[in-house]
Design an enzyme around this catalytic site. Structure first.
Site, PDB file in Angstrom:
ATOM      1  N   LYS A 147      -6.158  -1.156   0.296  1.00  0.00           N
ATOM      2  CA  LYS A 147      -4.879  -1.427   0.960  1.00  0.00           C
ATOM      3  C   LYS A 147      -5.176  -2.111   2.300  1.00  0.00           C
ATOM      4  O   LYS A 147      -5.142  -1.494   3.373  1.00  0.00           O
ATOM      5  CB  LYS A 147      -4.072  -0.130   1.119  1.00  0.00           C
ATOM      6  CG  LYS A 147      -2.576  -0.383   1.173  1.00  0.00           C
ATOM      7  CD  LYS A 147      -1.789   0.833   0.788  1.00  0.00           C
ATOM      8  CE  LYS A 147      -0.299   0.700   1.057  1.00  0.00           C
ATOM      9  NZ  LYS A 147       0.349  -0.501   0.560  1.00  0.00           N
ATOM     10  N   LEU A 203      -3.186  -2.263  -6.734  1.00  0.00           N
ATOM     11  CA  LEU A 203      -3.265  -1.084  -5.880  1.00  0.00           C
ATOM     12  C   LEU A 203      -2.933   0.146  -6.735  1.00  0.00           C
ATOM     13  O   LEU A 203      -1.954   0.117  -7.484  1.00  0.00           O
ATOM     14  CB  LEU A 203      -2.248  -1.204  -4.742  1.00  0.00           C
ATOM     15  CG  LEU A 203      -2.344  -0.085  -3.713  1.00  0.00           C
ATOM     16  CD1 LEU A 203      -3.511  -0.332  -2.765  1.00  0.00           C
ATOM     17  CD2 LEU A 203      -1.055   0.049  -2.913  1.00  0.00           C
TER      18      LEU A 203
HETATM   19  N1  PDD Z   1       3.346  -1.270  -0.415  1.00  0.00           N
HETATM   20  N2  PDD Z   1       1.199  -2.720  -4.757  1.00  0.00           N
HETATM   21  C1  PDD Z   1       1.149  -3.266  -3.529  1.00  0.00           C
HETATM   22  C2  PDD Z   1       0.515  -4.606  -3.358  1.00  0.00           C
HETATM   23  C3  PDD Z   1       1.689  -2.581  -2.434  1.00  0.00           C
HETATM   24  O1  PDD Z   1       1.625  -3.123  -1.205  1.00  0.00           O
HETATM   25  C4  PDD Z   1       2.308  -1.319  -2.636  1.00  0.00           C
HETATM   26  C5  PDD Z   1       2.890  -0.531  -1.501  1.00  0.00           C
HETATM   27  C6  PDD Z   1       2.353  -0.798  -3.939  1.00  0.00           C
HETATM   28  C7  PDD Z   1       2.949   0.545  -4.243  1.00  0.00           C
HETATM   29  O2  PDD Z   1       2.118   1.577  -3.766  1.00  0.00           O
HETATM   30  P1  PDD Z   1       2.725   2.990  -3.351  1.00  0.00           P
HETATM   31  O3  PDD Z   1       3.499   3.493  -4.486  1.00  0.00           O
HETATM   32  O4  PDD Z   1       1.522   3.815  -3.065  1.00  0.00           O
HETATM   33  O5  PDD Z   1       3.581   2.761  -2.131  1.00  0.00           O
HETATM   34  C8  PDD Z   1       1.766  -1.516  -4.971  1.00  0.00           C
HETATM   35  C9  PDD Z   1       3.744  -0.614   0.812  1.00  0.00           C
HETATM   36  C10 PDD Z   1       4.907   0.283   0.640  1.00  0.00           C
HETATM   37  C11 PDD Z   1       3.908  -1.655   1.905  1.00  0.00           C
HETATM   38  O6  PDD Z   1       3.032  -2.501   2.005  1.00  0.00           O
HETATM   39  O7  PDD Z   1       4.883  -1.600   2.663  1.00  0.00           O
END
Ligand code: PDD
Length: 280
Positions: A147, A203
């Site tokens: 991330k 991710l």
């Molecule tokens: N984004 N894929 C990507 C590329 C992401 O940036 C995110 C989350 C997800 C979903 O992951 P999760 O369910 O753990 O939030 C998948 C966050 C919310 C953001 O960048 O604001």
């Protein structure tokens, strides 16, 4: 109204007084990792999972991020100072500040900043209506499981979606969907869910894992397998998952109607279950 309090490198300060060095490697190289966790009525949801993923992201970029327990305590203190409530907790760890040079000094201390902005959930009408998505070529690097705060591709992808009147951009790599610019993607075929497997190209979403758990719990079969763009377009339902997006039904992809063009039963059922879980 009083100013939000933020956390910068061990200190709690008013947002307008917060400062980091312009030599911070996050600022100069995008050299850092982050998390976004949602807080519902003062209760952080899946906080441990987010901190564990932050630690994994940090390890993957060779950042020595220690003290996750004290970071969690600081996050709770930050939420307390901002009056709890419904919040998006943003945690960012950059490699630290030093004169600009690609190689990093080994003894650099990471810099952690956190904000706890008031959450702005999407209006219920949007979910009842469903959203549009576009597809675009996945031009990101091959370590999407990290991330990383380097989000240029994701920013441009999301903006392209918005410019075209869509909610999300779904990345396609070699003909198969990977994920959205800030979400994971599921399709429904008959009674089953299908979502791409956890590879280095997506991710490992915490909402994705939660939704898989909810589906399994109510007897909905879940397959983790590759989904081509063609298969995406003829799915019975498509939905997105993410910390701030929760479960969002998609009703068109590249202008093609999905199912009957309205949010699907399965997506809405999983959304309800998800909300029950986060507020329970
Ligand atoms: N984004 N894929 C990507 C590329 C992401 O940036 C995110 C989350 C997800 C979903 O992951 P999760 O369910 O753990 O939030 C998948 C966050 C919310 C953001 O960048 O604001």
């Amino acid at each position: 109204m009083s100013e939000p309090v933020v956390y910068v490198d061990g200190r709690f300060v008013e947002c307008s007084r917060a400062a980091v060095s312009i030599e911070d490697r996050g600022y100069q190289f995008g050299d850092g990792v982050y998390e976004v966790a949602r807080v519902y009525d003062g209760r952080p949801f899946k906080m441990r999972e987010h901190l564990d993923r932050l630690a994994r992201s940090a390890r993957a970029i060779r950042m020595d991020l220690r003290g996750l327990d004290s970071l969690e305590r600081d996050a709770l203190e930050l939420l307390h100072l901002n009056g709890w409530g419904n919040r998006d907790l943003y945690i960012q760890a950059t490699r630290g500040a030093c004169p600009r040079s690609h190689c990093f000094p080994r003894d650099l201390e990471p810099v952690v900043v956190m904000t706890a902005r008031e959450a702005h959930p999407y209006p219920p009408a949007l979910r009842r209506q469903g959203v549009a998505a576009i597809t675009l070529s996945d031009d990101r690097w091959a370590r999407c499981y990290i991330k990383s705060i380097s989000l240029l591709s994701n920013v441009l992808a999301k903006q392209k979606a918005r410019d075209e009147g869509a909610f999300e951009a779904i990345y396609i790599r070699d003909g198969f969907m990977s994920e959205g610019s800030s979400t994971n993607v599921f399709i429904v075929e008959g009674d089953s869910l299908v979502t791409p497997p956890l590879t280095n190209y997506i991710l490992p979403g915490i909402t994705r894992a939660t939704v898989i758990g909810l589906a399994t719990g109510c007897g909905i079969p879940v397959a983790e397998e590759s989904v081509s763009r063609e298969r995406l377009l003829v799915a019975d339902e498509v939905f997105l998952t993410g910390t701030t997006t929760e479960v969002m039904p998609v009703v068109t992809v590249d202008g093609v109607r999905i199912g009957c063009g309205a949010p699907g039963r399965t997506a809405l059922r999983l959304f309800e279950q998800y909300m029950r879980l986060v507020t329970g």
